[in-house]
Design a protein around this motif. Structure first.
Motif, short mmCIF file in Angstrom:
data_model
loop_
_atom_site.label_atom_id
_atom_site.label_comp_id
_atom_site.label_asym_id
_atom_site.label_seq_id
_atom_site.Cartn_x
_atom_site.Cartn_y
_atom_site.Cartn_z
N GLN A 127 0.90 -1.28 -0.02
CA GLN A 127 0.03 -0.04 0.19
C GLN A 127 0.84 1.26 0.03
O GLN A 127 1.94 1.19 0.38
CB GLN A 127 -0.94 0.06 1.17
N SER A 128 0.20 2.35 -0.45
CA SER A 128 0.84 3.60 -0.52
C SER A 128 0.70 4.15 1.27
O SER A 128 0.21 3.58 1.69
CB SER A 128 0.01 4.52 -1.54
N PHE A 129 1.36 5.21 1.26
CA PHE A 129 1.38 5.86 2.62
C PHE A 129 0.07 6.12 3.02
O PHE A 129 -0.47 5.96 4.09
CB PHE A 129 2.39 7.06 2.70
N GLU A 130 -0.73 6.83 1.88
CA GLU A 130 -2.12 7.34 2.12
C GLU A 130 -3.00 6.03 2.46
O GLU A 130 -3.89 6.14 3.51
CB GLU A 130 -2.75 8.03 1.09
N ASP A 131 -3.15 4.96 1.79
CA ASP A 131 -3.94 3.88 1.74
C ASP A 131 -3.59 3.14 3.02
O ASP A 131 -4.41 2.72 3.77
CB ASP A 131 -3.65 3.15 0.64
N ALA A 132 -2.33 2.96 3.47
CA ALA A 132 -1.92 2.22 4.68
C ALA A 132 -2.23 3.04 5.69
O ALA A 132 -2.66 2.31 6.86
CB ALA A 132 -0.31 2.02 4.63
N ALA A 133 -2.40 4.35 5.78
CA ALA A 133 -2.81 5.01 6.91
C ALA A 133 -4.28 4.75 7.39
O ALA A 133 -4.77 5.07 8.46
CB ALA A 133 -2.64 6.46 6.70
N LEU A 134 -5.20 4.27 6.24
CA LEU A 134 -6.43 4.04 6.81
C LEU A 134 -6.45 3.01 7.64
O LEU A 134 -7.58 2.81 8.42
CB LEU A 134 -7.07 3.49 5.38
N PRO A 188 5.23 2.06 -3.95
CA PRO A 188 3.87 1.26 -3.53
C PRO A 188 2.68 1.25 -4.53
O PRO A 188 2.93 2.16 -5.67
CB PRO A 188 3.65 2.19 -2.26
N GLY A 189 1.92 0.22 -4.42
CA GLY A 189 0.77 0.30 -5.21
C GLY A 189 1.05 -0.60 -6.63
O GLY A 189 0.24 -0.56 -7.64
N VAL A 190 2.22 -0.86 -6.77
CA VAL A 190 2.69 -1.64 -8.10
C VAL A 190 2.67 -3.26 -8.02
O VAL A 190 3.39 -3.66 -6.95
CB VAL A 190 3.89 -1.12 -8.56
N LEU A 191 1.98 -3.79 -8.69
CA LEU A 191 1.89 -5.08 -8.61
C LEU A 191 3.08 -6.08 -8.96
O LEU A 191 3.87 -5.33 -9.94
CB LEU A 191 0.88 -5.69 -9.58
N HIS A 192 3.44 -6.90 -8.22
CA HIS A 192 4.62 -7.76 -8.60
C HIS A 192 4.57 -9.22 -8.07
O HIS A 192 4.08 -9.27 -6.83
CB HIS A 192 5.93 -6.97 -7.88
N ALA A 193 5.10 -10.18 -8.59
CA ALA A 193 5.15 -11.48 -8.26
C ALA A 193 6.78 -11.65 -8.24
O ALA A 193 7.02 -12.55 -9.30
CB ALA A 193 4.36 -12.34 -9.19
N PRO A 194 7.34 -11.68 -7.17
CA PRO A 194 9.00 -11.99 -7.20
C PRO A 194 9.16 -13.48 -7.43
O PRO A 194 8.43 -14.32 -7.20
CB PRO A 194 9.33 -11.62 -5.70
N GLY A 195 10.04 -13.66 -8.23
CA GLY A 195 10.77 -14.77 -8.75
C GLY A 195 11.53 -15.57 -7.75
O GLY A 195 11.70 -15.16 -6.55
N SER A 196 12.47 -16.39 -8.08
CA SER A 196 13.15 -17.29 -6.99
C SER A 196 14.57 -16.98 -7.02
O SER A 196 15.36 -18.03 -6.38
CB SER A 196 12.77 -18.79 -7.57
N LEU A 197 14.98 -16.13 -7.45
CA LEU A 197 16.21 -15.88 -6.90
C LEU A 197 16.43 -15.14 -5.57
O LEU A 197 15.48 -14.47 -5.04
CB LEU A 197 17.08 -14.35 -7.75
N CYS A 198 17.21 -15.42 -4.66
CA CYS A 198 17.50 -14.81 -3.36
C CYS A 198 17.73 -13.18 -3.67
O CYS A 198 18.63 -12.88 -4.28
CB CYS A 198 18.46 -15.46 -2.62
N THR A 199 16.89 -12.66 -2.79
CA THR A 199 16.77 -11.18 -3.17
C THR A 199 17.39 -10.24 -1.77
O THR A 199 16.84 -10.65 -0.61
CB THR A 199 15.53 -10.65 -3.48
N TYR A 200 18.04 -9.32 -1.83
CA TYR A 200 18.41 -8.40 -0.87
C TYR A 200 17.20 -7.18 -1.21
O TYR A 200 17.24 -6.58 -2.14
CB TYR A 200 19.87 -7.90 -1.01
N LEU A 214 -4.24 0.34 -6.34
CA LEU A 214 -3.19 0.08 -7.28
C LEU A 214 -2.88 1.62 -7.64
O LEU A 214 -3.86 2.32 -8.11
CB LEU A 214 -3.67 -0.72 -8.42
N ASP A 215 -1.62 1.86 -7.84
CA ASP A 215 -1.09 3.09 -8.72
C ASP A 215 -1.18 2.64 -10.15
O ASP A 215 -0.43 2.17 -10.77
CB ASP A 215 0.27 3.28 -8.23
N TRP A 216 -2.27 3.03 -10.81
CA TRP A 216 -2.38 2.59 -12.20
C TRP A 216 -1.58 3.20 -13.14
O TRP A 216 -1.12 2.53 -13.98
CB TRP A 216 -3.91 3.01 -12.60
N ASP A 217 -1.04 4.57 -13.08
CA ASP A 217 -0.20 4.95 -13.90
C ASP A 217 1.20 4.17 -13.98
O ASP A 217 1.77 3.98 -15.23
CB ASP A 217 0.15 6.66 -13.79
N LYS A 218 1.68 3.90 -12.74
CA LYS A 218 2.78 3.14 -12.57
C LYS A 218 2.84 1.78 -13.06
O LYS A 218 3.91 1.12 -13.64
CB LYS A 218 3.40 3.20 -11.08
#
Length: 416
Positions: free
Chosen positions: A142-149, A221-233, A278-282
């Motif tokens: 969530q964005s800061f605005e939406d999370a604040a809800l 925030p607000g951008v959809l993502h489905a992380p893959g299987s590399l170990c991530t920092y 969702l942040d549609w433009d992004k």
């Protein structure tokens, strides 16, 4: 299952001041941190974060396997059934533990810097190793605005794929990000309507990018993502909010509760509201990769003979410098004085050496509850004074460190 308790003998309350002062004095402003393990009930551990093979379910099989190690964290993990300190980093001095969160509360200006402490009253960021066998659900933070809800904070985050933690790809080394240009809100709404019909098809609206070791991404925030299987920092803002928009992953059902857990209760069935987070433009950015992909950038001012400092996470989120990260490599026999404008949290990913008076050693395997010599919090006091780091081994000494908001005046722009 072992009954080892990570918080056994933990010093809290009024007693923290004395042990903190002793630790800061002994380490010249450097604080040794112990491993912070976090399980996720809906994921499958990738088994590359050095934890002993017998210890991945030490929180209990019902809690899920341990697939995350958090660094320099004063942020609690938002897990159902969590232990009270889940996600919080512990400091270690003279065989005794205390929480980094308590240390910051006690001496915030010295540890995270006056500017950060005055504005946020805490260390507002953290990072982790995020390690899975396969992909995870298409989700957003969530964005800061939406999370604040719901009384929370938003969560922009970033990725870097350290080669040292990625000897194998595991099952799906690709990440779906955003939505195909031309996708309409009603298309996503239809996926939510089909939640219980099986795979709701939301990945049909997205595209996958092949993950490349030694590179990264910046995810607003607000951008959809489905992380893959590399170990991530993953340097990120100090929050654990999310919403899962995919109903089935690798044949495993994702409950509706994981979609709406950080949304107002009265909106849990309001599909237009859920899509509206969702942040549609992004998401439908026609140049998504150009906007969000990160290649390492050499910091010439902090590189020299036998050592190289690379920007690995940089750029701003909606014009704000919220976090950043660097990778320092020191060749065998070389040393340097690391002088940064603000505090950072360090994790050693290769080699052996020392940072000031503290040993650095990359472990091959870690037992649950065991203390290591790979993690350090570099306080604002130490960072601005300068810390000598020396490679005492026969291979490169490599460390990753991340920073808090508004630390750098020379931060590269995304796309550099």
């Amino acid at each position: 299952m072992s009954n080892v308790k990570l918080d056994e003998g933990l010093i809290q309350g009024d007693s923290v001041s004395a042990i903190l002062d002793a630790a800061m004095n002994a380490g010249d402003g450097l604080l040794r941190l112990t491993p912070t393990w976090v399980p996720r009930s809906f994921l499958h551990p990738g088994r590359r974060i050095k934890l002993h093979p017998g210890d991945y379910y030490r929180f209990g099989a019902d809690r899920g396997g341990i697939d995350e190690r958090w660094f320099g964290s004063t942020t609690e993990a938002a897990n159902e059934g969590r232990v009270w300190h889940e996600g919080l980093s512990f400091c270690l001095h003279d065989g005794k533990k205390f929480m980094l969160k308590d240390a910051v509360a006690e001496r915030g200006s010295d540890i995270v810097g006056k500017k950060i402490f005055d504005q946020y009253d805490r260390w507002p960021v953290y990072s982790k190793f995020f390690d899975n066998m396969g992909p995870i659900p298409h989700h957003m933070h969530q964005s800061f605005e939406d999370a604040a809800l719901v009384g929370q904070e938003g969560k922009p985050e970033s990725y870097y794929f350290p080669p040292q933690l990625n000897n194998v790809d595991n099952n799906f080394a690709y990440t779906f990000m955003g939505l195909e240009p031309g996708t309409r809100p009603e298309d996503v709404r239809r996926c939510l309507e089909n939640w219980n019909a099986g795979d709701n098809g939301i990945l049909d609206l997205s595209r996958a990018y092949r993950l490349k070791r030694g590179t990264g991404w910046l995810i607003p925030p607000g951008v959809l993502h489905a992380p893959g299987s590399l170990c991530t920092y993953e340097p990120q803002w100090g929050s654990d909010v999310f919403g899962m928009y995919q109903s089935i992953v690798e044949g495993r059902y994702v409950p509706w509760s994981l979609l709406v857990k950080d949304m107002p209760e009265e909106k849990h069935q309001d599909l237009d509201f859920i899509v509206g987070q969702l942040d549609w433009d992004k998401n439908v950015d026609t140049h998504f990769k150009n906007s969000n992909y990160l290649e390492p950038v050499r910091d010439e001012d902090r590189s020299g003979d036998g050592y190289e400092d690379l920007w690995i996470v940089y750029g701003t989120v909606d014009g704000r410098q919220l976090f950043s990260a660097k990778e320092l490599t020191i060749q065998p026999g070389a040393k340097c004085t690391l002088k940064d404008p603000g505090a950072s949290s360090w994790i050693t990913v290769q080699g052996r050496g020392r940072m000031g008076k503290l040993d650095l050693q990359t472990p091959a395997m870690i037992r649950f509850g065991e203390n290591t010599s790979d993690e350090v919090f570099i306080s604002h006091t130490a960072a601005t004074a300068g810390v000598e780091i020396e490679n005492l081994g026969t291979e490169p000494l490599v460390g990753l460190r991340y920073f808090g908001p508004d630390t750098h005046s020379n931060l590269p722009k995304a796309g550099s």
